[in-house]
Design a protein around this motif. Structure first.
Motif, PDB file in Angstrom:
ATOM      1  N   ALA A 152       0.833  -1.231  -0.059  1.00 35.25           N
ATOM      2  CA  ALA A 152       0.055  -0.123   0.077  1.00 35.25           C
ATOM      3  C   ALA A 152       0.921   1.229   0.091  1.00 35.25           C
ATOM      4  CB  ALA A 152      -0.906   0.114   1.264  1.00 35.25           C
ATOM      5  N   ARG A 153       1.946   1.168   0.978  1.00 29.87           N
ATOM      6  CA  ARG A 153       2.707   2.478   0.861  1.00 29.87           C
ATOM      7  C   ARG A 153       3.539   2.541  -0.655  1.00 29.87           C
ATOM      8  NH1 ARG A 153       6.892   1.418   4.763  1.00 29.87           N
ATOM      9  NH2 ARG A 153       8.702   1.240   3.138  1.00 29.87           N
ATOM     10  N   LEU A 154       4.046   1.404  -1.154  1.00 34.46           N
ATOM     11  CA  LEU A 154       4.718   1.419  -2.454  1.00 34.46           C
ATOM     12  C   LEU A 154       3.747   2.116  -3.201  1.00 34.46           C
ATOM     13  CD1 LEU A 154       7.187   1.044  -3.982  1.00 34.46           C
ATOM     14  CD2 LEU A 154       6.183  -1.374  -4.329  1.00 34.46           C
ATOM     15  N   LYS A 155       2.320   1.739  -3.300  1.00 35.12           N
ATOM     16  CA  LYS A 155       1.437   2.138  -4.437  1.00 35.12           C
ATOM     17  C   LYS A 155       1.378   3.635  -4.074  1.00 35.12           C
ATOM     18  CE  LYS A 155      -3.240   1.586  -5.953  1.00 35.12           C
ATOM     19  NZ  LYS A 155      -4.476   0.759  -5.686  1.00 35.12           N
ATOM     20  N   MET A 156       1.322   3.915  -2.896  1.00 36.94           N
ATOM     21  CA  MET A 156       1.054   5.331  -2.883  1.00 36.94           C
ATOM     22  C   MET A 156       2.290   6.160  -3.079  1.00 36.94           C
ATOM     23  SD  MET A 156      -0.346   7.118   1.019  1.00 36.94           S
ATOM     24  CE  MET A 156       0.896   6.889   1.706  1.00 36.94           C
ATOM     25  N   GLU A 157       3.418   5.920  -2.846  1.00 37.95           N
ATOM     26  CA  GLU A 157       4.566   6.427  -3.333  1.00 37.95           C
ATOM     27  C   GLU A 157       4.754   6.540  -4.817  1.00 37.95           C
ATOM     28  OE1 GLU A 157       7.994   4.745  -1.615  1.00 37.95           O
ATOM     29  OE2 GLU A 157       7.360   5.107   0.574  1.00 37.95           O
ATOM     30  N   LYS A 158       4.262   5.517  -5.594  1.00 33.66           N
ATOM     31  CA  LYS A 158       4.407   5.338  -6.971  1.00 33.66           C
ATOM     32  C   LYS A 158       3.238   6.354  -7.570  1.00 33.66           C
ATOM     33  CE  LYS A 158       4.304   1.840 -10.517  1.00 33.66           C
ATOM     34  NZ  LYS A 158       4.149   0.609 -10.867  1.00 33.66           N
ATOM     35  N   GLU A 159       2.160   6.468  -6.988  1.00 34.87           N
ATOM     36  CA  GLU A 159       1.072   7.413  -7.418  1.00 34.87           C
ATOM     37  C   GLU A 159       1.724   8.761  -7.275  1.00 34.87           C
ATOM     38  OE1 GLU A 159      -2.497   6.553  -5.126  1.00 34.87           O
ATOM     39  OE2 GLU A 159      -2.703   4.915  -6.427  1.00 34.87           O
ATOM     40  N   ASN A 160       2.227   9.173  -6.027  1.00 39.39           N
ATOM     41  CA  ASN A 160       2.810  10.500  -5.707  1.00 39.39           C
ATOM     42  C   ASN A 160       3.866  10.649  -6.946  1.00 39.39           C
ATOM     43  OD1 ASN A 160       0.933  10.914  -3.840  1.00 39.39           O
ATOM     44  ND2 ASN A 160       2.553  10.353  -1.980  1.00 39.39           N
ATOM     45  N   LEU A 161       4.767   9.686  -7.160  1.00 36.66           N
ATOM     46  CA  LEU A 161       6.024   9.958  -8.261  1.00 36.66           C
ATOM     47  C   LEU A 161       5.277  10.322  -9.333  1.00 36.66           C
ATOM     48  CD1 LEU A 161       8.886   9.873  -8.899  1.00 36.66           C
ATOM     49  CD2 LEU A 161       8.501   7.382  -9.434  1.00 36.66           C
ATOM     50  N   GLU A 162       4.110   9.556  -9.910  1.00 37.91           N
ATOM     51  CA  GLU A 162       3.446   9.865 -11.157  1.00 37.91           C
ATOM     52  C   GLU A 162       2.885  11.091 -11.333  1.00 37.91           C
ATOM     53  OE1 GLU A 162       3.504   8.028 -14.064  1.00 37.91           O
ATOM     54  OE2 GLU A 162       4.845   6.490 -12.894  1.00 37.91           O
ATOM     55  N   LYS A 163       2.239  11.761 -10.025  1.00 40.48           N
ATOM     56  CA  LYS A 163       1.743  13.134  -9.985  1.00 40.48           C
ATOM     57  C   LYS A 163       2.966  14.029 -10.119  1.00 40.48           C
ATOM     58  CE  LYS A 163      -1.965  12.015  -7.148  1.00 40.48           C
ATOM     59  NZ  LYS A 163      -2.622  12.060  -5.866  1.00 40.48           N
ATOM     60  N   GLU A 164       3.977  13.852  -9.506  1.00 41.43           N
ATOM     61  CA  GLU A 164       5.167  14.662  -9.371  1.00 41.43           C
ATOM     62  C   GLU A 164       5.838  14.840 -11.053  1.00 41.43           C
ATOM     63  OE1 GLU A 164       8.156  14.161  -6.624  1.00 41.43           O
ATOM     64  OE2 GLU A 164       6.891  13.737  -5.110  1.00 41.43           O
ATOM     65  N   LYS A 165       5.965  13.445 -11.459  1.00 44.21           N
ATOM     66  CA  LYS A 165       6.533  13.433 -12.997  1.00 44.21           C
ATOM     67  C   LYS A 165       5.548  14.231 -13.973  1.00 44.21           C
ATOM     68  CE  LYS A 165       7.273   9.590 -15.468  1.00 44.21           C
ATOM     69  NZ  LYS A 165       7.515   8.045 -15.297  1.00 44.21           N
ATOM     70  N   SER A 166       4.187  13.819 -13.766  1.00 47.27           N
ATOM     71  CA  SER A 166       3.290  14.604 -14.700  1.00 47.27           C
ATOM     72  C   SER A 166       3.307  16.117 -14.591  1.00 47.27           C
ATOM     73  CB  SER A 166       2.036  14.082 -14.453  1.00 47.27           C
ATOM     74  OG  SER A 166       1.398  14.683 -13.321  1.00 47.27           O
TER      75      SER A 166
END
Length: 117
Positions: free
Chosen positions: A68-82
């Motif tokens: 769950a933490r990894l998924k959240m970090e991945k989503e945040n990374l995708e947001k930052e990337k976008s």
């Protein structure tokens, strides 16, 4: 003489009966010991199985938390990337300014300087 033979036979039968009774008692004791040993081993195995299942459950819960933490970090990374990848655009303006859009706000950079080390 038949009384003596009868007495010997009676004594033999009595000793044989005593030996048989002792053997039966010995077998009963061994059976009880074996049953106690089996019950103790079954209890030990059940305890180890319960401990193993509890540890497995803890590990599965930890894996779920980490996923769950990894998924959240991945989503945040995708947001930052976008935000970073989709916001900067080099508008070929006549003045050569670089336009950057961050969270809907547009910024213009007219002058560039080399970063200090």
């Amino acid at each position: 003489m038949s009384v003596r033979i009868k007495a010997v036979v009676d004594r033999f039968v009595k000793e044989l009966q005593e030996a048989l009774d002792a053997d039966i008692q010995d077998r009963i004791m061994k059976e009880r010991e074996m049953q106690s040993y089996i019950q103790e081993r079954e209890r030990e195995v059940a305890e180890r199985e319960a401990a193993w299942k509890a540890e497995l459950s803890r590990r599965e819960a930890e894996i779920a938390r980490q996923e769950a933490r990894l998924k959240m970090e991945k989503e945040n990374l995708e947001k930052e990337k976008s935000v970073l990848m989709g916001t900067a655009s080099n508008q070929d303006n006549q003045d050569g300014a670089l336009e950057i859009t961050v969270s809907g706000e547009k910024y213009r950079c007219l002058r560039f300087s080399k970063a200090k080390k």
